[in-house]
Motif scaffolding. Structure first.
Motif, short mmCIF file in Angstrom:
data_model
loop_
_atom_site.label_atom_id
_atom_site.label_comp_id
_atom_site.label_asym_id
_atom_site.label_seq_id
_atom_site.Cartn_x
_atom_site.Cartn_y
_atom_site.Cartn_z
N PRO A 1 96.65 43.59 -42.54
CA PRO A 1 97.64 43.17 -42.89
C PRO A 1 97.79 41.68 -42.72
N ILE A 2 98.68 40.99 -43.44
CA ILE A 2 99.36 39.83 -43.14
C ILE A 2 100.63 39.56 -42.70
N PHE A 3 101.13 38.92 -41.98
CA PHE A 3 102.46 38.95 -41.38
C PHE A 3 103.36 37.85 -41.62
N GLY B 1 101.61 40.81 -46.69
CA GLY B 1 100.56 41.21 -47.81
C GLY B 1 99.50 41.67 -46.93
N THR B 2 98.38 41.76 -47.80
CA THR B 2 96.97 42.09 -47.09
C THR B 2 95.97 41.33 -47.58
N ILE B 3 94.94 41.33 -46.86
CA ILE B 3 93.56 40.79 -47.56
C ILE B 3 92.67 41.88 -47.31
N GLY B 4 91.73 42.08 -48.12
CA GLY B 4 90.57 43.04 -47.96
C GLY B 4 89.27 42.56 -48.32
N LYS C 1 98.96 46.84 -58.49
CA LYS C 1 100.29 47.34 -57.95
C LYS C 1 99.82 48.91 -57.04
N ILE C 2 100.02 48.65 -55.63
CA ILE C 2 99.33 49.66 -54.73
C ILE C 2 100.81 49.85 -53.85
N PRO C 3 101.19 51.17 -53.75
CA PRO C 3 102.21 51.46 -52.72
C PRO C 3 101.86 51.59 -51.52
N PHE C 4 102.79 51.03 -50.56
CA PHE C 4 102.28 51.10 -49.00
C PHE C 4 101.92 52.53 -48.68
N GLY C 5 100.95 52.89 -48.17
CA GLY C 5 100.33 54.37 -47.70
C GLY C 5 99.52 54.81 -48.45
N LYS C 6 99.13 54.00 -49.69
CA LYS C 6 97.89 54.57 -50.57
C LYS C 6 96.80 53.60 -50.26
N GLY C 7 95.72 54.05 -50.50
CA GLY C 7 94.21 53.36 -50.47
C GLY C 7 94.31 52.28 -49.29
N ILE C 8 92.99 51.87 -49.25
CA ILE C 8 92.66 50.87 -47.89
C ILE C 8 93.98 50.04 -47.60
N ALA C 9 94.29 49.05 -48.63
CA ALA C 9 95.40 48.01 -48.35
C ALA C 9 96.68 48.61 -48.05
N GLY C 10 96.98 49.56 -48.76
CA GLY C 10 98.33 50.29 -48.72
C GLY C 10 98.39 50.91 -47.15
N VAL C 11 97.47 51.60 -46.78
CA VAL C 11 97.52 51.84 -45.48
C VAL C 11 97.19 50.80 -44.28
N ALA C 12 96.75 49.85 -44.76
CA ALA C 12 96.84 48.53 -43.85
C ALA C 12 98.22 48.18 -43.66
N ALA C 13 98.87 47.99 -44.84
CA ALA C 13 100.35 47.34 -44.74
C ALA C 13 101.32 48.44 -44.16
N SER C 14 101.16 49.85 -44.44
CA SER C 14 102.02 50.66 -43.82
C SER C 14 101.72 50.85 -42.46
#
Length: 139
Positions: A95-97, A106-109, A48-61
């Motif tokens: 990001p996945i739209f 979502g995201t793929i990393g 569970k990752i908040p938007f804006g945190k970590g690589i996936a979260g930053v990609a999402a935000s």
């Protein structure tokens, strides 16, 4: 083996990567759907990752690809210290739209054990593959 794992394995093979994650967005959070190669002791942190945190979260935000050429030397201001424990150096999350093209689904990393600069074509290809895998993000 689940469809998500099989599809993620195919992506890793295409890019020559050793680790991969697929997260589903719900609200301002990303929830882990599938992973390959992430050490067990980090699974709770990436589940569970908040938007804006970590690589996936930053990609999402930011709704943009996030890349680190050498995670072992430079966290790029986005990766968390524990990310180094994966042993990954070159990493990319996109990001996945949704169909609207603006809402993050979502995201793929992906990650390589050696330092690596992903090309624009590779970023575009991972984005396209992520879009093809969007059905895996349905609840």
């Amino acid at each position: 083996m689940s469809n998500a794992v099989m599809e993620l394995e195919a992506v890793l093979k295409e890019f020559g990567c050793q680790t991969g994650t697929l997260h589903r967005a719900e609200g301002d959070w990303l929830y882990l759907v599938s992973q390959i190669g992430v050490p067990d002791f980090l699974l709770e942190k990436i589940s569970k990752i908040p938007f804006g945190k970590g690589i996936a979260g930053v990609a999402a935000s930011t709704k943009e690809p996030v890349e680190l050429c050498n995670l072992q030397e430079d966290l790029g201001g986005v990766a968390k210290q524990d990310a180094r424990k994966t042993g990954v150096s070159g990493s990319l999350a996109v990001p996945i739209f949704h169909e609207d093209g603006t809402t993050v689904r979502g995201t793929i990393g992906i990650g390589k054990m050696e330092p690596y600069d992903f090309t624009e074509d590779e970023k575009d290809r991972l984005s396209a593959l992520g879009g093809e895998m969007a059905y895996l993000l349905e609840e």
